[in-house]
Enzyme design. Sequence first.
Site, mmCIF file in Angstrom:
data_model
loop_
_atom_site.group_PDB
_atom_site.id
_atom_site.type_symbol
_atom_site.label_atom_id
_atom_site.label_comp_id
_atom_site.label_asym_id
_atom_site.label_seq_id
_atom_site.Cartn_x
_atom_site.Cartn_y
_atom_site.Cartn_z
ATOM 1 C CB SER A 113 -0.962 -0.038 1.177
ATOM 2 O OG SER A 113 -1.879 1.006 1.087
ATOM 3 C CG HIS A 114 0.055 3.781 3.143
ATOM 4 N ND1 HIS A 114 -0.942 2.842 3.234
ATOM 5 C CD2 HIS A 114 0.545 3.935 4.384
ATOM 6 C CE1 HIS A 114 -1.057 2.451 4.487
ATOM 7 N NE2 HIS A 114 -0.167 3.096 5.215
ATOM 8 C CG ASP A 277 -2.752 4.008 -1.538
ATOM 9 O OD1 ASP A 277 -3.414 3.904 -2.584
ATOM 10 O OD2 ASP A 277 -2.670 3.117 -0.684
ATOM 11 C CG ASP A 279 -2.430 -0.396 -2.784
ATOM 12 O OD1 ASP A 279 -2.404 0.707 -2.235
ATOM 13 O OD2 ASP A 279 -3.117 -1.351 -2.358
ATOM 14 C CG ASP A 281 -5.927 0.584 -1.497
ATOM 15 O OD1 ASP A 281 -5.071 1.476 -1.327
ATOM 16 O OD2 ASP A 281 -5.940 -0.485 -0.846
ATOM 17 N NE ARG A 282 -4.460 3.728 2.947
ATOM 18 C CZ ARG A 282 -4.026 3.835 4.188
ATOM 19 N NH1 ARG A 282 -3.534 4.980 4.618
ATOM 20 N NH2 ARG A 282 -4.066 2.812 5.009
ATOM 21 C CE LYS A 376 -7.724 1.311 1.554
ATOM 22 N NZ LYS A 376 -7.640 0.385 2.692
HETATM 23 C C1 G1P Z 1 -4.784 0.835 8.065
HETATM 24 C C2 G1P Z 1 -6.064 1.631 8.164
HETATM 25 C C3 G1P Z 1 -7.234 0.767 7.752
HETATM 26 C C4 G1P Z 1 -6.998 0.213 6.354
HETATM 27 C C5 G1P Z 1 -5.650 -0.483 6.286
HETATM 28 C C6 G1P Z 1 -5.310 -0.912 4.859
HETATM 29 O O1 G1P Z 1 -4.836 -0.271 8.924
HETATM 30 O O2 G1P Z 1 -6.248 2.141 9.457
HETATM 31 O O3 G1P Z 1 -8.410 1.533 7.792
HETATM 32 O O4 G1P Z 1 -8.008 -0.693 5.999
HETATM 33 O O5 G1P Z 1 -4.620 0.388 6.743
HETATM 34 O O6 G1P Z 1 -5.217 0.178 3.997
HETATM 35 P P1 G1P Z 1 -4.145 -0.279 10.384
HETATM 36 O O7 G1P Z 1 -2.699 0.044 10.184
HETATM 37 O O8 G1P Z 1 -4.826 0.802 11.157
HETATM 38 O O9 G1P Z 1 -4.407 -1.660 10.926
HETATM 39 ZN ZN ZN Z 2 -3.330 1.187 -0.425
#
Ligand code: G1P
Ligand code: ZN
Length: 543
Positions: A113-114, A277, A279, A281-282, A376
């Site tokens: 992800s990010h 972000d 990948d 999705d954000r 997402k």
């Molecule tokens: C975090 C975000 C959560 C999201 C996840 C994946 O998880 O808070 O809402 O679904 O990244 O993008 P966390 O690090 O809080 O477990």
């Molecule tokens: Zn992501």
Amino acid sequence: MHTHTVATTPFDDQRVGTAGLRKTVAVFSQPRYLENFVQAVFDTVDGFDGASIVLGGDGRYHNDVAIQTILRMAAANGVAKVIVGQGGILSTPAASHLIRHFDAHSGFVLSASHNPAGPDGDFGIKFNIRGGGQAASSVTDAIYACSKQLAAYKIIDSDGVAINQVGTQSLGNMTVEVVDSTALYADLMAQQFDFDAIRQLLAGDFKMAFDAMHAVTGPYAKRILVDTLGAPRDAVRNATPLPDFGGGHPDPNLLYAKDLADEVINAQALDFAAASDGDGDRNMILGKGLFVSPGDSLAVIAANADALPAYADGIPGAARSMPTSRALDAVAAQQGFDAYETPTGWKFFCNLLDAERISICGEESFGTGAAHVREKDGLWAVLAWLNILAVRQQSVADLMHAHWARYGRHYYQRHDYEGLTVDQADACMNKLRNALGSLRGQTHAGLAVTAADEFAYTDPIDQSRAEGQGLRVCFGDAARIILRKSGTGTSGATLRLYLETFRSDEWELRLPPAEVLAELAAVADQLTGLREHTGRDAPSVIT
Ligand code: G1P
Ligand code: ZN
């Protein structure tokens, strides 16, 4: 082609977190690490023999190596066909879409992800099931159990599969179909939105920018926003995906997308800006002079869903993760659709989406999405906003102010304390957890505690249970304090403190969030011992 059964020894840390297995590149590039996890999936989940699966990732460092390994293992494990994004690239929502489009058995999505990328950064893998959503905890728990006993993995010989050209080829008995990474996703977006209305909006003097943060969304945004909808070429920034994301932190928020935020909020040089972000999705949404908090963004999209062709007839319901602001609930109450509250993590929305109980859902962590995929979707949210602005003929600020006037405003902040030791994080969690039983009825900062508990969830569709999903203290409809430990980090511990205060008097609708939430933050500090136990006097990041 020869299939090898390679003896291995297990790793004991392949338990999936909030969203997939995330570790540093150093961990993932150890011999056998990725192989063990992937074999544990093949061994645990039924139906791979003769199946089609989808494979792609966000293009970060190690993506290319991992793609080749998974292809060779899929061929050795009897998979009939792998559909791969060109160059091994697929955004997370596009991967979810391909699984649905081809009715594939499942998919592997490579992303952290990010989290920063590069040789010193992070890597990750998600296993998504038929229908396009992330595997449920019951499945990933079984994969974890298998990984701890794994004795061997299967792989075939190959000099490397050429995945840079679209087309079909063979790998052993398996077919590898390389598809255009953006085309099918772009078609899906065209079905969801009123592209003519958006085209007209962009053809006027409306000025917008989208920051792809050198991550996966660049090619998708260029194709849709520039080539299809007519935005100027320079409206899509940092559009070339780089293996290290340009050394940046591709998390769309006010800290990591600061230049863009300055330009639109302070200098007011744009009407609309957004970022996505690593990948894809954000999303972060900004209007001239205004940051749209993710909980508000979700509420606005749900409130205006009738402007989106896909939801023109209304929505049956919408969902938010527990820590996400209750702005959505206020809309649901007035408009008469159902509102659901789920644990953190997108996988908890999927049953509700499949059962058509909800059409729109979101999280405070810059995640918004709908029923078109089971992840997402950053660009979906950006297009939803453009569609709504085009149809309503309002600026972002006008739309927000009208929304707050009608539904009231949920002031909201998330305070992240990163890089803590596990002991520090646990000390705060334990302090609050131990106090939960006695908080009800107490008054803090003039607010009476109406409920205090550790959130647990029973899925209304399959009755599966998720315990320990965050500590929450509620002050009726007026305010909430929530504390939980992050499940996506790769070292130490991160605590997330979520603060929400509701105001509805007209004079209270345009105050600085930090000012409105200051008293609640002080209460939270007292209840959790955050400063005392962590030695920090401020959060690492406020979003
Ligand atoms: C975090 C975000 C959560 C999201 C996840 C994946 O998880 O808070 O809402 O679904 O990244 O993008 P966390 O690090 O809080 O477990
Ligand atoms: Zn992501």
